[in-house]
Motif scaffolding. Structure first.
Motif, mmCIF file in Angstrom:
data_model
loop_
_atom_site.group_PDB
_atom_site.id
_atom_site.type_symbol
_atom_site.label_atom_id
_atom_site.label_comp_id
_atom_site.label_asym_id
_atom_site.label_seq_id
_atom_site.Cartn_x
_atom_site.Cartn_y
_atom_site.Cartn_z
ATOM 1 N N GLY A 28 0.794 -1.227 0.000
ATOM 2 C CA GLY A 28 0.000 0.000 0.000
ATOM 3 C C GLY A 28 0.823 1.271 0.000
ATOM 4 N N GLN A 29 2.148 1.141 0.152
ATOM 5 C CA GLN A 29 2.989 2.343 0.198
ATOM 6 C C GLN A 29 3.291 2.839 -1.216
ATOM 7 O OE1 GLN A 29 6.936 1.817 1.987
ATOM 8 N NE2 GLN A 29 6.888 3.906 2.798
ATOM 9 N N GLU A 30 3.299 4.149 -1.388
ATOM 10 C CA GLU A 30 3.703 4.742 -2.660
ATOM 11 C C GLU A 30 5.225 4.741 -2.759
ATOM 12 O OE1 GLU A 30 2.728 8.644 -4.718
ATOM 13 O OE2 GLU A 30 0.817 8.298 -3.720
ATOM 14 N N VAL A 31 5.758 4.731 -3.967
ATOM 15 C CA VAL A 31 7.203 4.801 -4.178
ATOM 16 C C VAL A 31 7.500 5.938 -5.149
ATOM 17 C CG1 VAL A 31 9.243 3.624 -5.112
ATOM 18 C CG2 VAL A 31 7.567 2.333 -3.770
ATOM 19 N N VAL A 32 8.431 6.807 -4.775
ATOM 20 C CA VAL A 32 8.917 7.853 -5.671
ATOM 21 C C VAL A 32 10.363 7.522 -6.019
ATOM 22 C CG1 VAL A 32 9.461 10.303 -5.911
ATOM 23 C CG2 VAL A 32 7.415 9.594 -4.665
ATOM 24 N N VAL A 58 4.078 3.526 -8.278
ATOM 25 C CA VAL A 58 5.500 3.813 -8.450
ATOM 26 C C VAL A 58 5.620 4.931 -9.481
ATOM 27 C CG1 VAL A 58 7.762 2.889 -9.081
ATOM 28 C CG2 VAL A 58 6.070 1.395 -7.986
ATOM 29 N N THR A 59 6.198 6.056 -9.091
ATOM 30 C CA THR A 59 6.338 7.201 -9.994
ATOM 31 C C THR A 59 7.812 7.538 -10.122
ATOM 32 O OG1 THR A 59 4.242 8.056 -9.174
ATOM 33 C CG2 THR A 59 5.608 9.572 -10.447
ATOM 34 N N ALA A 100 7.824 5.856 0.060
ATOM 35 C CA ALA A 100 9.212 5.399 0.078
ATOM 36 C C ALA A 100 9.942 6.097 -1.066
ATOM 37 C CB ALA A 100 9.271 3.889 -0.097
ATOM 38 N N TRP A 101 11.285 6.208 -0.942
ATOM 39 C CA TRP A 101 12.050 6.963 -1.942
ATOM 40 C C TRP A 101 13.266 6.181 -2.387
ATOM 41 C CZ3 TRP A 101 16.898 9.856 -1.455
ATOM 42 C CH2 TRP A 101 17.164 10.673 -2.557
ATOM 43 N N PHE A 141 14.788 10.371 8.573
ATOM 44 C CA PHE A 141 14.441 8.936 8.620
ATOM 45 C C PHE A 141 12.972 8.693 8.958
ATOM 46 C CE2 PHE A 141 18.306 6.355 8.024
ATOM 47 C CZ PHE A 141 19.198 7.387 7.805
ATOM 48 N N GLU A 142 12.101 9.576 8.438
ATOM 49 C CA GLU A 142 10.664 9.353 8.616
ATOM 50 C C GLU A 142 10.238 8.096 7.868
ATOM 51 O OE1 GLU A 142 8.512 11.560 10.223
ATOM 52 O OE2 GLU A 142 10.169 12.879 10.770
ATOM 53 N N ILE A 143 10.873 7.871 6.721
ATOM 54 C CA ILE A 143 10.427 6.823 5.791
ATOM 55 C C ILE A 143 11.616 5.983 5.339
ATOM 56 C CG2 ILE A 143 8.395 8.007 4.875
ATOM 57 C CD1 ILE A 143 10.247 9.024 2.607
ATOM 58 N N ASN A 144 11.315 4.834 4.764
ATOM 59 C CA ASN A 144 12.325 3.965 4.174
ATOM 60 C C ASN A 144 12.770 4.509 2.813
ATOM 61 O OD1 ASN A 144 9.497 3.276 4.036
ATOM 62 N ND2 ASN A 144 9.978 1.527 2.757
ATOM 63 N N TRP A 145 14.070 4.418 2.550
ATOM 64 C CA TRP A 145 14.630 4.935 1.301
ATOM 65 C C TRP A 145 15.903 4.185 0.976
ATOM 66 C CZ3 TRP A 145 19.486 7.364 1.903
ATOM 67 C CH2 TRP A 145 19.828 7.740 3.205
ATOM 68 N N THR A 146 16.334 4.287 -0.273
ATOM 69 C CA THR A 146 17.599 3.653 -0.642
ATOM 70 C C THR A 146 18.206 4.343 -1.865
ATOM 71 O OG1 THR A 146 18.706 1.502 -0.843
ATOM 72 C CG2 THR A 146 16.803 1.845 -2.258
#
Lengths: 411, 411
Positions: A28-32, A58-59, A100-101, A141-146
């Motif tokens: 359900g999480q969006e990904v940028v 996913v955008t 997520a980013w 670090f509010e959200i997961n990113w890589t």
């Protein structure tokens, strides 16, 4: 060099690592995603795997370095004070709302080398400040990113200037795939074992409760005091509860310096490539945590420009230890790409400290983090200070010294 | 077919036409571009020429149809109610702030043909409504904008299904370059002459002050009442004072119908390709301006979905006359691309009316435009009703009938 796997298979495995180990989107999480246009094949694979992992949308925001260069070549002077606020503002909104980013890097380290330094400085100020501002939920670090990399031709040619383009690209892919553990039988299992090893190493450092670490080598004698309640981290947890891996590859154990307790002199051991401009042979002097002298043999103007960003740009936000035995360091390549170079050598970063590097840090307010010595800034820029000639000691509160690294290797 | 100019030269000339005739950015104006990722070579040429024309900043939002298809193939069901509001909101902000806008189309008309119709419908509702909402400054002609096309392989194969991909792409480029007048000695001069001719033709129609136009042919007997103070337009002026050309190519003379004065039946003469789905052999009945019956032999569900968007989606917002002698019509190709098909045949559009089609319309309030009969809607979708078998008459207020087109040609 022969491989068990084809390029397509290795790229597919890299995408799998990026999604399963790096980003870890929750259903359900969006990904940028931000990516150079050349990275399209990897973007598609990541898009596919992110949807399969349950991403709702996913955008990808593609950027084209050739178009960026055309701006420097053709645009009116006033252009360089402009920035697409509407785009960075939109991206900031997505991240604030919990997306997520994922960032794919692969920039030409020499793109802007021949351009008017004044325009480059103004471009950096407007564009990268807007980008950094959009990335605040990342820095906190509010959200997961890589972040991972794609072997673009321009980047490959900078790393392997004596090879033909296709040879250079092949060599760079070999280095990326090897460092990212995708050539192993089971990359996901290899990554889990690697993360366990990093976590065990961090546990050792955390139990020592060092007050400072000291770097000594040619041109360097730097004592980096650590923030109160600092934590060394090899694995990361975002405030949204997701365990993720910010860098693919990653070899570092990182923590937060105390912004007011850094003393001495330091010299960079690798060039820093900042948005198409190289900054080489940096030397700095710290007093009371603040950078009181800064120079570079190349790119000094840009360095000074960066330090003017805000007060936090003159203090350290990260110190990280990386052994010379790391797969990336062993390649003995100079990548002109922070993601790779920072995972091949111990480093520090000016600017924003990462809140997970303070115990319970993601739950603390900016004022509470500040009280513990965690630095605050609009930017976060890593640069390398480790090498086989640099020794590192841990210094306890009572002054006891523990050798940590000798000749660039863990003691 | 031999050409005086190489593909690269023709593409360069197309970019020149897009900027000098189509978009016409004014010095200091920002430009926002939407483009399929395949159009990168044209994007770069347009970027260069826009900067040379004085654009302050050119930002391209690339979209990738393969990634879109991956969403349909891999994403969870709930994904299809999601849309990147942050991105469309950002774009809307840029346009509201006065950016010029350029769209490159080249979508695969069959992209979503095999996908779950329910997902396609939800995707269209969320994504295209957000896109249309961002385009409000376009629909109200606040700013200069233009649309042109790029011969992507998927589109070319749909137009030339019996040819190999490279042959199909070559043929489609030939059609695009010919229709866009870039094979002439001086494309800019050719376009100025063409615009003068369209303006002269519009002047003739405007002097007639018709109350309605009537279309008669197989399955069609439609009386389209015209809005009060309507203006036929062949050349366009935005509210910001810039004269521009919304479509490259363009062959139409367009005006605003009266939203409550359309009566009779009409049948489409070409398929409508709407975001990857074909709607074929549309038939509709109008009463009091409203669509009271609507059907299609293919894509009827999507058509009904579109008509549910808002009340304005059930009324006409544009009527346009295009002769069969237009270069695009003469090619006798079916392009499955509205930009090309609408400039090869007379057409109507459901949805939003264009305010410049009312005298002094860009200065009028929505309520004033409404009072003159100009339709209002979130969308604007053109579909083709002209053919060599359709005759068109102008009908004056006193009932006098003037033949305008016979066998698809100007009388």
């Amino acid at each position: 060099m022969a491989h068990t796997f084809s390029h397509e298979q290795r790229l597919d495995r890299l995408a799998e690592v990026a999604v399963q180990i790096g980003l870890c989107p929750v259903p359900g999480q969006e990904v940028v995603m931000n990516a150079p246009i050349e990275a399209l094949p990897l973007v598609r694979l990541i898009t596919e795997k992110a949807y399969k992992a349950g991403a709702s949308l996913v955008t990808t925001l593609f950027h084209d370095e050739a178009s960026r260069l055309l701006r420097f070549q053709c645009a009116r002077n006033e252009s360089f004070d402009r920035v697409a606020e509407w785009l960075y503002g939109g991206m900031a909104k997505a991240l604030r709302n919990g997306s997520a980013w994922l960032l794919i890097t692969g920039d030409d380290p020499l793109l802007l080398a021949g351009q008017d330094p004044d325009k480059v400085a103004r471009f950096n100020r407007t564009t990268w400040q807007a980008f950094m501002a959009a990335l605040r939920p990342i820095f906190s670090f509010e959200i997961n990113w890589t972040i991972l990399s794609y072997a673009t031709p321009a980047w490959a040619q900078a790393v392997f200037p004596n090879d033909a383009e296709n040879v250079a690209v092949g060599k760079l892919w070999d280095a990326i795939f090897a460092a990212s553990r995708v050539d192993t039988a089971d990359p996901i299992a290899a990554w889990r074992a690697h993360k366990d090893a990093l976590a065990a190493h961090a546990k050792f450092l955390n139990e020592k409760r060092f007050a400072a670490v000291r770097f000594r080598g040619p041109g360097t004698d730097l004592r980096v005091g650590l923030a109160d309640d600092h934590q060394w981290l090899g694995v990361w947890l975002a405030k949204n509860g997701v365990s993720f891996t910010p860098n693919i590859p990653t070899e570092e154990l990182a923590t937060a310096p105390h912004k007011d307790r850094v003393e001495g002199v330091v010299r960079s051991t690798k060039p820093l490539c900042y948005q198409g401009t190289l900054i080489e042979r940096i030397s700095m002097r710290f007093a009371g945590g603040r950078i009181v002298e800064a120079n570079a043999e190349k790119g000094a103007d840009l360095l000074r420009e960066i330090l003017e960003t805000d007060e936090g740009a003159r203090h350290l936000g990260e110190v990280a230890l990386v052994p010379e035995s790391s797969p990336i360091a062993k390649s003995e390549l100079l990548f002109y790409n922070t993601l790779y170079d920072e995972n091949a050598a111990s480093h520090v970063a000016i600017g924003q400290a990462y809140s997970p590097c303070i115990a319970n840090g993601t739950a603390l307010s900016p004022a509470e983090l500040d009280a513990k010595g965690a630095n605050h800034s609009l930017l976060h820029i890593d640069w390398m200070i480790g090498s086989p000639n640099v020794d590192v000691d841990g210094i306890s509160a009572d002054g006891t010294t523990t050798p940590l690294m000798r000749a660039g290797e863990w003691v």
